[in-house]
Write a protein that holds these residues in place. Structure first.
Motif, mmCIF file in Angstrom:
data_model
loop_
_atom_site.group_PDB
_atom_site.id
_atom_site.type_symbol
_atom_site.label_atom_id
_atom_site.label_comp_id
_atom_site.label_asym_id
_atom_site.label_seq_id
_atom_site.Cartn_x
_atom_site.Cartn_y
_atom_site.Cartn_z
ATOM 1 N N GLU A 1 19.751 3.730 -1.387
ATOM 2 C CA GLU A 1 19.662 2.275 -1.490
ATOM 3 C C GLU A 1 18.241 1.853 -1.844
ATOM 4 O OE1 GLU A 1 21.927 -0.061 -1.232
ATOM 5 O OE2 GLU A 1 23.666 1.103 -0.557
ATOM 6 N N LEU A 2 17.280 2.418 -1.160
ATOM 7 C CA LEU A 2 15.890 2.051 -1.390
ATOM 8 C C LEU A 2 15.421 2.512 -2.774
ATOM 9 C CD1 LEU A 2 14.327 2.859 2.112
ATOM 10 C CD2 LEU A 2 14.833 0.606 1.127
ATOM 11 N N SER A 3 15.794 3.708 -3.128
ATOM 12 C CA SER A 3 15.300 4.252 -4.394
ATOM 13 C C SER A 3 15.876 3.511 -5.584
ATOM 14 C CB SER A 3 15.649 5.748 -4.490
ATOM 15 O OG SER A 3 17.061 5.927 -4.513
ATOM 16 N N ARG A 4 17.118 3.146 -5.508
ATOM 17 C CA ARG A 4 17.704 2.454 -6.680
ATOM 18 C C ARG A 4 17.169 1.034 -6.787
ATOM 19 N NH1 ARG A 4 24.042 1.360 -5.169
ATOM 20 N NH2 ARG A 4 23.714 -0.429 -3.778
ATOM 21 N N THR A 5 16.866 0.447 -5.628
ATOM 22 C CA THR A 5 16.281 -0.893 -5.677
ATOM 23 C C THR A 5 14.869 -0.819 -6.258
ATOM 24 O OG1 THR A 5 17.572 -1.534 -3.756
ATOM 25 C CG2 THR A 5 15.690 -2.911 -4.311
ATOM 26 N N LEU A 6 14.147 0.182 -5.806
ATOM 27 C CA LEU A 6 12.805 0.377 -6.333
ATOM 28 C C LEU A 6 12.862 0.698 -7.837
ATOM 29 C CD1 LEU A 6 9.783 0.599 -5.658
ATOM 30 C CD2 LEU A 6 10.168 3.028 -5.189
ATOM 31 N N ALA A 7 13.798 1.520 -8.196
ATOM 32 C CA ALA A 7 13.938 1.882 -9.614
ATOM 33 C C ALA A 7 14.293 0.664 -10.449
ATOM 34 C CB ALA A 7 15.019 2.958 -9.769
ATOM 35 N N LEU A 8 15.119 -0.183 -9.881
ATOM 36 C CA LEU A 8 15.522 -1.388 -10.604
ATOM 37 C C LEU A 8 14.300 -2.254 -10.902
ATOM 38 C CD1 LEU A 8 18.355 -2.373 -11.460
ATOM 39 C CD2 LEU A 8 18.398 -3.792 -9.407
ATOM 40 N N ALA A 9 13.463 -2.423 -9.896
ATOM 41 C CA ALA A 9 12.277 -3.271 -10.062
ATOM 42 C C ALA A 9 11.273 -2.617 -10.997
ATOM 43 C CB ALA A 9 11.652 -3.557 -8.693
ATOM 44 N N VAL A 10 11.028 -1.353 -10.789
ATOM 45 C CA VAL A 10 9.983 -0.691 -11.563
ATOM 46 C C VAL A 10 10.431 -0.490 -13.007
ATOM 47 C CG1 VAL A 10 8.649 1.452 -11.758
ATOM 48 C CG2 VAL A 10 8.987 0.396 -9.522
ATOM 49 N N ARG A 11 11.732 -0.222 -13.215
ATOM 50 C CA ARG A 11 12.211 0.009 -14.584
ATOM 51 C C ARG A 11 11.966 -1.207 -15.461
ATOM 52 N NH1 ARG A 11 17.160 0.358 -13.583
ATOM 53 N NH2 ARG A 11 17.304 2.595 -13.239
ATOM 54 N N ALA B 1 14.940 -7.465 -7.799
ATOM 55 C CA ALA B 1 15.544 -6.266 -7.228
ATOM 56 C C ALA B 1 15.932 -6.500 -5.777
ATOM 57 C CB ALA B 1 14.572 -5.093 -7.340
ATOM 58 N N LEU B 2 15.080 -7.241 -5.053
ATOM 59 C CA LEU B 2 15.419 -7.552 -3.655
ATOM 60 C C LEU B 2 16.678 -8.408 -3.591
ATOM 61 C CD1 LEU B 2 14.674 -7.582 -0.631
ATOM 62 C CD2 LEU B 2 13.429 -9.706 -1.070
ATOM 63 N N LEU B 3 16.775 -9.377 -4.506
ATOM 64 C CA LEU B 3 17.974 -10.218 -4.514
ATOM 65 C C LEU B 3 19.219 -9.394 -4.855
ATOM 66 C CD1 LEU B 3 16.599 -13.413 -6.285
ATOM 67 C CD2 LEU B 3 17.327 -13.186 -3.904
ATOM 68 N N VAL B 4 19.088 -8.430 -5.755
ATOM 69 C CA VAL B 4 20.230 -7.557 -6.060
ATOM 70 C C VAL B 4 20.581 -6.719 -4.841
ATOM 71 C CG1 VAL B 4 20.985 -5.614 -7.479
ATOM 72 C CG2 VAL B 4 19.749 -7.514 -8.527
ATOM 73 N N PHE B 5 19.548 -6.185 -4.172
ATOM 74 C CA PHE B 5 19.779 -5.380 -2.970
ATOM 75 C C PHE B 5 20.545 -6.179 -1.923
ATOM 76 C CE2 PHE B 5 18.255 -4.183 1.285
ATOM 77 C CZ PHE B 5 18.661 -2.859 1.324
ATOM 78 N N LEU B 6 20.056 -7.397 -1.691
ATOM 79 C CA LEU B 6 20.731 -8.243 -0.699
ATOM 80 C C LEU B 6 22.132 -8.641 -1.163
ATOM 81 C CD1 LEU B 6 17.740 -10.544 0.330
ATOM 82 C CD2 LEU B 6 18.678 -8.572 1.574
#
Lengths: 239, 255
Positions: free
Chosen positions: A150-160, A111-116
């Motif tokens: 931005e933060l929530s979707r990244t978090l959602a991506l990882a947690v999902r 998720a961090l790599l997607v965010f970046l």
């Protein structure tokens, strides 16, 4: 919550089973790619080469459908996401191995790599100013909401991904414990489908986020390309 | 489950390395092959279009050449047709001339055949007439008729040479000198001639020839009636048989 125990240490680094499994997957993927592509035929492709070309073309076509003209740019990242997550999800079916995507560290890293990547490709497409300006559009008052999104979707991506794979393995374990050997095949089929669906969802969301970042930066520019703008409905958060 | 930052960091690095590896060993080779193949296909298509253009040009050229050939063929055919018409006219004229000549020849041949047939019919008619007259005169012939014929002979001898009142100058070509001094005359009759008539006949003959000739007398019943005078190669007939022969010959020569 506790993290997985380290299997061994490399200096100060504790190597967990997740990392070891990931290295194995990397080795398999890299070796398989090298073996599959070392003797590519230009005029007479075999069955395996045809399937490989078809798969690469399918990924490229999926990217081109979202971002026309950017297939070759995003193919390594998006294609690797789909491939790695699918195999990482499926590796949990092998007895004695656990899926790396069932570890929150792995899904958070992805998720961090997607965010970046969203910002990296967005800045490459539109430039610093144009890209950062879209956080102030349509009003500077919306900047906190943009950052929160931005933060929530990244978090959602990882947690999902983590939640689905971990719960899938746990549910399968519980079903097997309760039903014994009566339902292994349906559970395995459900595992396979869920693994592939989750890989597709993660990769597609990553592609949409990156496309949104590239498009939002382009939309804020006066000379934005109409084709790119018309190809995307806008910067949206997945449900 | 908590995040293990070492695992987190290693997974970030692992994924980036995997991206590089797959880009290096999977995506780039496959995309390169696909690109080369697409370029080859594009090149083949371009070659095909170029070949198609050349084929179209060749086709147009061939059609133009074909049209030229057709025009030339039509011209040559028209010329040949004209020559054939001319030759045909010439051949028809030659054939017409040949047919005309053939018709003329056929007509002449038919006329000749008709004349031949007519002569033959006349000869047959004369022959029939001669037979009929011979049969009739054979019954009528006798010493009296012969005596009258001898009298007519004597009367003809009495006409001087060149007398146009004579019915026929039978002695015109007679050269008595050619008989020589020993020449004799032979008189053949169908019946015996009376002595008095023999003397008058000898006297008339001497008067006409200018000198006396010894006479030999003979009889030949085929004469029917009348006599035949023979002087060397020269012979003079006044008999029914001779007249009938002359009558029959007149048909052959008169036609």
């Amino acid at each position: 919550m506790e993290s997985l125990p380290a299997l061994f240490h490399l200096g100060p680094l504790g190597i967990t089973a997740t990392v070891v499994t990931t290295w194995g997957l990397m080795l398999v993927l890299a070796l398989g790619a090298w073996l599959a592509t070392r003797r590519l035929s230009l005029n007479r492709p075999g069955l395996a080469q045809t399937a490989l070309e078809g798969a690469v073309q399918a990924v490229d076509a999926a990217i081109e459908a979202v971002l026309p003209g950017r297939g070759s740019l995003l193919l390594p990242f998006i294609g690797t996401l789909w491939l790695f997550i699918a195999l990482a999800n499926l590796i949990g079916l092998v007895p004695g191995l656990s899926a790396p995507t069932g570890d929150l560290s792995t899904t958070a890293a992805l998720a961090l790599l997607v965010f970046l990547s969203v910002h990296w490709f967005g800045i490459r497409a539109a430039g610093w100013r144009a890209y950062l300006r879209h956080y102030l559009a349509p009003s500077p008052l919306l900047l906190p909401f943009h950052l929160l999104g931005e933060l929530s979707r990244t978090l959602a991506l990882a947690v999902r991904l983590f939640g689905n794979i971990m719960s899938l393995e746990m549910a399968a374990l519980l079903v097997l414990l309760v039903a014994g050997l009566l339902v292994p095949v349906p559970v395995l089929m459900l595992h396979v489908i869920e693994a592939l669906v989750q890989a597709y969802i993660f990769g597609t969301l990553a592609l949409i986020y990156i496309a949104g970042g590239m498009q939002s930066g382009s939309e804020s520019r006066p000379d934005a390309a109409p084709g790119l703008a018309s190809a995307q409905p806008g910067r949206r958060h997945p449900p | 489950m908590a995040i293990d930052w070492t695992t987190f960091t290693l997974e970030v690095v692992n994924f980036l390395v995997l991206v590089w590896l797959l880009k290096r060993f999977l995506y780039q080779p496959v995309l390169e092959v696909l690109g080369r193949r697409q370029a080859g296909v594009a090149h083949t298509l371009a070659e095909a279009r170029r070949a198609e253009g050349e084929a179209a040009e060749l086709r147009a050229q061939f059609e133009r050449r074909l049209a030229d050939w057709e025009a030339e063929k039509a011209s040559l055919r028209a010329g040949l047709q004209a020559e054939l018409e001319t030759e045909r006219g010439r051949q028809l004229q030659a054939l017409s001339r040949t047919l005309g000549a053939e018709r003329e020849r056929q007509r002449a041949q038919e006329d000749h055949q008709a004349a031949e047939l007519r002569r033959e019919l006349e000869a047959q008619a004369l022959l029939q007439a001669r037979r009929f007259a011979t049969r009739l005169l054979s019954r009528l012939a006798g010493p009296e008729l012969e005596g009258r014929l001898i009298e007519v002979f004597i009367a003809d001898l009495a006409h001087p040479p060149g007398d146009e009142s004579a019915p026929e100058d039978s002695f015109a070509g007679l050269d008595v000198s050619a008989l020589g001094a020993e020449g004799r005359a032979r008189i053949t009759s169908a019946f015996p001639v009376a002595e008095a008539q023999r003397q008058r006949l000898a006297a008339a003959l001497t008067a006409r020839l200018g000198r006396p000739l010894p006479l030999d007398w003979a009889e030949d019943g085929s004469l029917l009636a009348g006599l035949r005078l023979t002087l060397g190669p020269w012979q003079l007939d006044l008999s029914l048989a001779d007249e009938l022969d002359a009558f029959a010959r007149s048909g052959n020569h008169g036609g």
